[in-house]
Design a protein around this motif. Structure first.
Motif, PDB file in Angstrom:
ATOM      1  N   VAL A 155       0.804  -1.235   0.093  1.00 32.48           N
ATOM      2  CA  VAL A 155      -0.027  -0.108  -0.050  1.00 32.48           C
ATOM      3  C   VAL A 155       0.847   1.112   0.092  1.00 32.48           C
ATOM      4  CG1 VAL A 155      -1.564   1.196   1.327  1.00 32.48           C
ATOM      5  CG2 VAL A 155      -1.908  -1.303   1.180  1.00 32.48           C
ATOM      6  N   THR A 156       0.649   2.232  -0.968  1.00 27.86           N
ATOM      7  CA  THR A 156       1.267   3.506  -1.032  1.00 27.86           C
ATOM      8  C   THR A 156       0.399   4.410  -0.832  1.00 27.86           C
ATOM      9  OG1 THR A 156       2.682   4.861  -2.272  1.00 27.86           O
ATOM     10  CG2 THR A 156       1.413   3.372  -3.643  1.00 27.86           C
ATOM     11  N   GLU A 157       0.730   5.645  -0.576  1.00 32.71           N
ATOM     12  CA  GLU A 157       0.048   6.864  -0.277  1.00 32.71           C
ATOM     13  C   GLU A 157       0.206   7.830  -1.749  1.00 32.71           C
ATOM     14  OE1 GLU A 157      -2.385   7.687   1.811  1.00 32.71           O
ATOM     15  OE2 GLU A 157      -1.961   5.828   2.696  1.00 32.71           O
ATOM     16  N   ASP A 158       1.071   7.477  -2.754  1.00 33.69           N
ATOM     17  CA  ASP A 158       1.432   8.176  -3.722  1.00 33.69           C
ATOM     18  C   ASP A 158       0.193   7.921  -4.787  1.00 33.69           C
ATOM     19  OD1 ASP A 158       3.776   8.498  -2.783  1.00 33.69           O
ATOM     20  OD2 ASP A 158       4.732   7.002  -3.990  1.00 33.69           O
ATOM     21  N   ALA A 159       0.128   9.008  -5.555  1.00 34.62           N
ATOM     22  CA  ALA A 159      -0.706   8.779  -6.804  1.00 34.62           C
ATOM     23  C   ALA A 159      -0.567   7.709  -7.562  1.00 34.62           C
ATOM     24  CB  ALA A 159      -0.960  10.128  -7.539  1.00 34.62           C
ATOM     25  N   ALA A 160      -1.942   7.168  -8.054  1.00 29.98           N
ATOM     26  CA  ALA A 160      -1.728   5.785  -8.880  1.00 29.98           C
ATOM     27  C   ALA A 160      -1.025   5.964 -10.289  1.00 29.98           C
ATOM     28  CB  ALA A 160      -3.496   5.445  -8.971  1.00 29.98           C
ATOM     29  N   GLU A 161      -0.456   4.767 -10.622  1.00 28.83           N
ATOM     30  CA  GLU A 161       0.459   4.885 -11.691  1.00 28.83           C
ATOM     31  C   GLU A 161      -0.287   3.728 -12.526  1.00 28.83           C
ATOM     32  OE1 GLU A 161       4.431   4.649 -10.787  1.00 28.83           O
ATOM     33  OE2 GLU A 161       4.372   6.819  -9.977  1.00 28.83           O
ATOM     34  N   GLU A 162       0.220   3.432 -14.015  1.00 29.20           N
ATOM     35  CA  GLU A 162      -0.067   2.443 -14.732  1.00 29.20           C
ATOM     36  C   GLU A 162       0.563   1.311 -13.741  1.00 29.20           C
ATOM     37  OE1 GLU A 162       0.177   0.974 -19.162  1.00 29.20           O
ATOM     38  OE2 GLU A 162      -0.396   2.861 -18.671  1.00 29.20           O
ATOM     39  N   GLY A 163       0.023   0.065 -13.779  1.00 27.78           N
ATOM     40  CA  GLY A 163       0.746  -1.105 -13.042  1.00 27.78           C
ATOM     41  C   GLY A 163       0.430  -1.363 -11.829  1.00 27.78           C
ATOM     42  N   ASP A 164      -0.228  -0.066 -11.000  1.00 26.38           N
ATOM     43  CA  ASP A 164      -0.518  -0.333  -9.751  1.00 26.38           C
ATOM     44  C   ASP A 164      -1.919  -0.878  -9.751  1.00 26.38           C
ATOM     45  OD1 ASP A 164       1.705   1.196  -8.951  1.00 26.38           O
ATOM     46  OD2 ASP A 164       0.658   3.260  -8.738  1.00 26.38           O
ATOM     47  N   THR A 165      -2.230  -1.576  -8.396  1.00 27.23           N
ATOM     48  CA  THR A 165      -3.441  -1.948  -8.149  1.00 27.23           C
ATOM     49  C   THR A 165      -4.135  -1.040  -7.291  1.00 27.23           C
ATOM     50  OG1 THR A 165      -2.701  -4.398  -8.384  1.00 27.23           O
ATOM     51  CG2 THR A 165      -4.884  -4.047  -7.253  1.00 27.23           C
ATOM     52  N   VAL A 166      -5.624  -0.799  -7.812  1.00 27.35           N
ATOM     53  CA  VAL A 166      -6.448   0.330  -7.022  1.00 27.35           C
ATOM     54  C   VAL A 166      -7.648  -0.406  -6.497  1.00 27.35           C
ATOM     55  CG1 VAL A 166      -5.477   2.337  -8.273  1.00 27.35           C
ATOM     56  CG2 VAL A 166      -7.560   0.889  -9.190  1.00 27.35           C
ATOM     57  N   VAL A 167      -7.932   0.168  -5.406  1.00 31.74           N
ATOM     58  CA  VAL A 167      -9.382  -0.600  -4.680  1.00 31.74           C
ATOM     59  C   VAL A 167     -10.186   0.470  -4.820  1.00 31.74           C
ATOM     60  CG1 VAL A 167     -10.199  -1.651  -2.428  1.00 31.74           C
ATOM     61  CG2 VAL A 167      -7.831  -2.271  -3.454  1.00 31.74           C
ATOM     62  N   PHE A 168     -11.327   0.480  -5.175  1.00 36.81           N
ATOM     63  CA  PHE A 168     -12.372   1.765  -5.403  1.00 36.81           C
ATOM     64  C   PHE A 168     -13.829   1.278  -5.356  1.00 36.81           C
ATOM     65  CE2 PHE A 168     -11.242   0.115  -9.449  1.00 36.81           C
ATOM     66  CZ  PHE A 168     -12.565   0.659 -10.299  1.00 36.81           C
ATOM     67  N   SER A 188     -10.959  -4.288  -6.763  1.00 39.58           N
ATOM     68  CA  SER A 188      -9.751  -4.436  -7.080  1.00 39.58           C
ATOM     69  C   SER A 188      -9.507  -4.423  -8.692  1.00 39.58           C
ATOM     70  CB  SER A 188      -8.946  -5.376  -6.526  1.00 39.58           C
ATOM     71  OG  SER A 188      -8.859  -5.411  -5.093  1.00 39.58           O
ATOM     72  N   LEU A 189      -8.458  -3.490  -9.036  1.00 44.83           N
ATOM     73  CA  LEU A 189      -8.206  -3.347 -10.553  1.00 44.83           C
ATOM     74  C   LEU A 189      -6.630  -3.060 -10.711  1.00 44.83           C
ATOM     75  CD1 LEU A 189      -9.218  -3.438 -13.659  1.00 44.83           C
ATOM     76  CD2 LEU A 189      -9.697  -0.582 -13.196  1.00 44.83           C
ATOM     77  N   GLU A 190      -6.066  -3.662 -11.538  1.00 42.98           N
ATOM     78  CA  GLU A 190      -4.840  -3.400 -12.243  1.00 42.98           C
ATOM     79  C   GLU A 190      -4.934  -2.407 -13.411  1.00 42.98           C
ATOM     80  OE1 GLU A 190      -0.669  -5.341 -14.054  1.00 42.98           O
ATOM     81  OE2 GLU A 190      -1.923  -6.629 -12.722  1.00 42.98           O
ATOM     82  N   LEU A 191      -4.351  -1.346 -12.880  1.00 48.58           N
ATOM     83  CA  LEU A 191      -4.468  -0.425 -14.073  1.00 48.58           C
ATOM     84  C   LEU A 191      -3.455  -0.801 -15.176  1.00 48.58           C
ATOM     85  CD1 LEU A 191      -4.347   3.059 -11.978  1.00 48.58           C
ATOM     86  CD2 LEU A 191      -6.294   1.828 -12.993  1.00 48.58           C
TER      87      LEU A 191
END
Length: 449
Positions: A155-168, A188-191
């Motif tokens: 888990v990171t507090e950085d802005a999402a980048e391509e290749g990151d997995t986001v939970v929304f 969950s989705l891998e950008l």
């Protein structure tokens, strides 16, 4: 019995079969024995009616159809063997003239037979060379893939980048109204994976955890849900977490985690190189086979019967059905998902089926021309492989194939493989042509126009 074959146009002809009077009389006797148990006349029990009285009452003609049904299968089979033809479809059979007691019976069968193949050039075919060398870069790419597969999501507090997995969370609307299936929580989705509607994932890039935003997209015209296809949609999105891949260190410990049978990173790289080399040898084999197959079928002239193509499409559909059933998917379920039916599926298979039939006919003709046969050693090797794959005794496999009539089919397949190998061995390796860029291909097409 006598037989005569007269070749007509294309792959069709007429097989004339004459069944002798004595042979047909024997069939009439069998026909009477078959029907007499169902016949009763005053003064006689069922099955006890004399033949002469039966014919007086019902006429010998009443036995003709049963007699024909009795004599025809063996007569046709013997005629096919005698004339040496190879039918590829069920014949259309008619009786020639009237049946008369004490006289021969003549059948005429309209038969579609295996076509003649006019071979073109099949020796010395050009095969572009295939590079099987493995570069350091390719090995490194494989190692990087392994690192990706063994990465931890942190888990990171950085802005999402391509290749990151986001939970929304998301909720979708079309014309201001929510639609079925357009809402989820903690998804969950891998950008960059392309799982969502085009344009959705790109708008998630750059968002920070805790962000609430609106994503606007348009469903593709070919979207599976027709009510949404081509329509604009708005999604309310709340981003909860961003998880980033943390790649493992590239060291001996990583190598052991990947493969417990090795001890160092160098050993892992060596193993990956050997796997790549092995795969490229297989690719080369397929490349060579595809090259000669394309040329040899193009050079040959053969009128492929529709019946053979239909048989092949049926076989392809059966294979597909077996694959799906092994995965727990029925064909009805597949047809519903694909928006087709059995006939539609066969129509899709038909072009490929025709190519396969033509190739098999051409390979068979080459095998005949070059007197190629499946060696006993090859048959035994194949039986050994099958016994190992199915964990059964080799002789049990042999007996099972024999009972199913599949042993000859196996030999035919091995014969075709030998013919294909012959074509490759007879081929001439030439320098590979440089690959055209998309711009060069477009330029060439413009010149041709």
């Amino acid at each position: 019995m006598t037989a005569k074959w007269e070749k007509g146009e294309g792959n069709q002809g007429v097989l004339t079969v004459e069944v002798g009077a004595d042979e047909f009389k024997s069939a009439l006797d069998q026909a009477f024995q078959k029907v007499k148990n169902d016949v009763s006349l005053p003064g006689f029990r069922k099955g006890k009616v004399p033949r002469k009285l039966f014919e007086q009452r019902f006429g010998v003609e009443s036995l003709y159809q049963d007699a024909v049904d009795i004599v025809l299968p063996s007569a046709y089979s013997n005629a096919v063997e005698e004339t040496g033809i190879e039918p590829v479809d069920q014949p259309e059979i008619d009786i020639d003239g009237e049946i008369e007691k004490g006289k021969p019976v003549v059948f005429k069968a309209t038969v579609v037979v295996k076509p003649e193949v006019e071979l073109g050039q099949y020796k010395g075919l050009e095969i572009e060379e295939f590079d099987t060398s493995v570069s350091e870069e390719e090995v490194e790419e494989e190692i990087e893939k392994l690192r990706e597969q063994h990465a931890d999501l942190v888990v990171t507090e950085d802005a999402a980048e391509e290749g990151d997995t986001v939970v929304f969370d998301f909720k979708g609307f079309v014309d201001g109204e929510p639609f079925e299936g357009g809402e989820a929580e903690n998804h969950s989705l891998e950008l960059g994976s392309g799982q969502f509607i085009p344009g959705f994932e790109e708008q998630m890039v750059g968002l920070e955890p805790g962000t609430e935003t609106t994503v606007e997209v348009t469903f593709p015209e070919d979207y599976h849900e027709e009510t949404l296809a081509g329509r604009a949609a708005t999604f309310n999105v709340t981003l909860h977490e961003v998880k980033r891949k943390e790649l493992p260190e590239l060291d001996d410990e990583f190598a052991v985690d990947v493969d417990e049978n090795i001890e160092t990173l160098d050993e892992l790289k060596k193993k990956k190189r050997e796997e790549l080399e092995h795969n490229k040898e297989h690719e080369k084999e397929h490349h060579e086979q595809d090259s000669v197959v394309e040329q040899v079928t193009e050079n040959a002239n053969v009128d492929v019967p529709s019946a053979m193509v239909t048989t092949e499409t049926d076989r392809m559909l059966q294979e597909m059905s077996q694959r799906f059933e092994s995965q727990g998917i029925s064909m009805d379920m597949y047809y519903q998902m694909a928006g087709t039916d059995e006939e539609g599926m066969k129509e899709q298979f038909r072009p490929e089926a025709e190519k396969r039939v033509k190739l098999n006919l051409v390979l068979e003709a080459i095998a005949d021309a070059e007197e190629i046969e499946a060696s006993d050693e090859k048959v035994e090797e194949q039986l050994d492989e099958m016994a190992q794959a199915y964990e059964r005794d080799k002789e049990e496999i042999r007996q099972l194939l024999s009972l199913q009539g599949a042993l000859d089919t196996l030999k035919d397949e091995l014969r075709m493989q030998s013919a294909l190998k012959f074509l490759v061995d007879q081929g001439v390796t030439v320098e590979a042509k440089p690959e055209e860029t998309e711009a060069e291909e477009t330029e060439e097409e413009d010149k041709q126009e």
